[in-house]
Design an enzyme around this catalytic site. Structure first.
Site, PDB file in Angstrom:
ATOM      1  N   SER A   1     -61.211  21.050  79.781  1.00  0.00           N
ATOM      2  CA  SER A   1     -61.906  20.139  80.684  1.00  0.00           C
ATOM      3  C   SER A   1     -63.328  20.638  80.966  1.00  0.00           C
ATOM      4  O   SER A   1     -64.126  20.773  80.046  1.00  0.00           O
ATOM      5  CB  SER A   1     -61.087  19.967  81.972  1.00  0.00           C
ATOM      6  OG  SER A   1     -61.590  18.924  82.757  1.00  0.00           O
TER       7      SER A   1
ATOM      8  N   GLU B   1     -68.006   1.877  81.155  1.00  0.00           N
ATOM      9  CA  GLU B   1     -68.963   0.784  81.087  1.00  0.00           C
ATOM     10  C   GLU B   1     -70.118   1.186  80.184  1.00  0.00           C
ATOM     11  O   GLU B   1     -70.295   2.366  79.862  1.00  0.00           O
ATOM     12  CB  GLU B   1     -69.506   0.446  82.482  1.00  0.00           C
ATOM     13  CG  GLU B   1     -70.195   1.604  83.178  1.00  0.00           C
ATOM     14  CD  GLU B   1     -70.597   1.257  84.598  1.00  0.00           C
ATOM     15  OE1 GLU B   1     -71.719   1.629  84.990  1.00  0.00           O
ATOM     16  OE2 GLU B   1     -69.792   0.628  85.306  1.00  0.00           O
TER      17      GLU B   1
ATOM     18  N   HIS C   1     -61.864  14.432  78.363  1.00  0.00           N
ATOM     19  CA  HIS C   1     -61.021  13.313  78.838  1.00  0.00           C
ATOM     20  C   HIS C   1     -61.599  12.002  78.288  1.00  0.00           C
ATOM     21  O   HIS C   1     -61.693  10.996  78.997  1.00  0.00           O
ATOM     22  CB  HIS C   1     -60.988  13.261  80.371  1.00  0.00           C
ATOM     23  CG  HIS C   1     -60.619  14.545  81.026  1.00  0.00           C
ATOM     24  ND1 HIS C   1     -59.345  15.077  80.991  1.00  0.00           N
ATOM     25  CD2 HIS C   1     -61.377  15.440  81.733  1.00  0.00           C
ATOM     26  CE1 HIS C   1     -59.322  16.221  81.658  1.00  0.00           C
ATOM     27  NE2 HIS C   1     -60.541  16.466  82.103  1.00  0.00           N
TER      28      HIS C   1
END
Length: 283
Positions: free
Chosen positions: A115, A133, A158
């Site tokens: 991560s 988006e 992710h």
């Protein structure tokens, strides 16, 4: 670099399968509260390690006063947990321990992260930005200097799970010299000598290459206008696929072949030498 917990053992097995030997000693720093280190301790049991040391870095001042350089003695791997890229860099970067870890890496040691720990590996890291988006000009896309273990790459994590393709394209549009890597959860890239990487794990790695981009409106249009970016290349790599960071070209290897290599590494845990393990066959 990797995201997703179950890939930790695969990384260790990949190293063993390629002649690096099995991990027996791992250093596991946590720049978040100790609970983060405890949560991440579970995969270490899958590595067959006899020596796993957690290092909590709560304050940079403590690391400056008494850097635990001795922890690298006899270590096989140094693993960064997640939580926040800036927590890693503000507490760790520029310290004597950070320099020692980089030297450990340059001399052939394994440095890995999950991560935020994966995102912090590059010399420029993507810290925050809108997900799910299209990227808009003027949006808050925060980038900052990273640890610099891998150069000319920006890592986002992710990736598919949080819909981050827009912000990765926005990042490489701002400086097409950088290669954008979007890593899914439960997926890793194994970087070799900063020349190439191989993908292992259940997900995909997205490579955004804007080096040959012919146009972007990122510096021309008013704020809140959607990003334009022409002639950008996008590669999607899965387990077994590799990418040459110098030529910027992908190559394919069947996922099953990688699984067989990882399976052969189990012989190392039973006392076989790397050469013996490499000669084993899996049917």
């Amino acid at each position: 670099m990797r995201t997703g917990r179950t890939t930790v053992s695969s990384c260790a097995r990949w190293r063993a399968a390629h002649g690096g030997g099995a991990w027996s000693s791992v250093r596991w720093p946590a720049t978040c509260p100790m609970s983060s280190g405890r949560r991440m301790s579970a995969p270490s049991g899958k590595l067959g390690c006899s020596d796993v040391v957690h290092l909590d870095i709560e304050r940079r001042a403590d690391l400056l006063l008494d850097p635990p350089l001795h922890l690298l003695e006899g270590a096989d791997a140094f693993f960064f947990t997640g939580g926040g890229q800036l927590k890693i860099t503000t507490r760790f970067a520029g310290t004597r321990l950070c320099a020692a870890v980089e030297e450990f890496y340059r001399q052939g040691g394994t440095v890995a992260g999950t991560s935020a720990g994966a995102a912090a590996m590059s010399d420029t890291m993507l810290v925050t930005g809108p997900s799910r988006e299209s990227h808009k000009i003027g949006e808050s896309l925060q980038m900052a200097p990273g640890l610099g273990f891998i150069r000319d790459v920006i890592v986002d994590q992710h990736f598919a799970e949080r819909g981050r393709i827009g912000r990765l394209l926005g990042a490489v549009a701002q400086n097409p010299r950088f290669i954008g890597l979007g890593i899914d959860e439960d997926t890793a890239v194994i970087v070799e000598r900063e020349e190439r990487f191989t993908v292992i794990g259940a997900g995909a790695v997205y490579v955004a290459d804007a080096e040959d981009a012919t146009y972007t409106n990122v510096a021309e249009e008013e704020d809140n206008r959607a990003l334009s970016l022409f002639n950008v290349r996008l590669h999607v790599l899965s387990q077994g696929d590799s990418y040459d960071l110098r030529s910027r070209q992908p190559s394919h290897q069947f996922a099953r072949k990688v699984e067989e290599q990882l399976e052969r590494s189990k012989h190392l845990r039973k006392g076989a030498s790397p050469a013996e393990a490499a000669g084993a066959h899996v049917h």
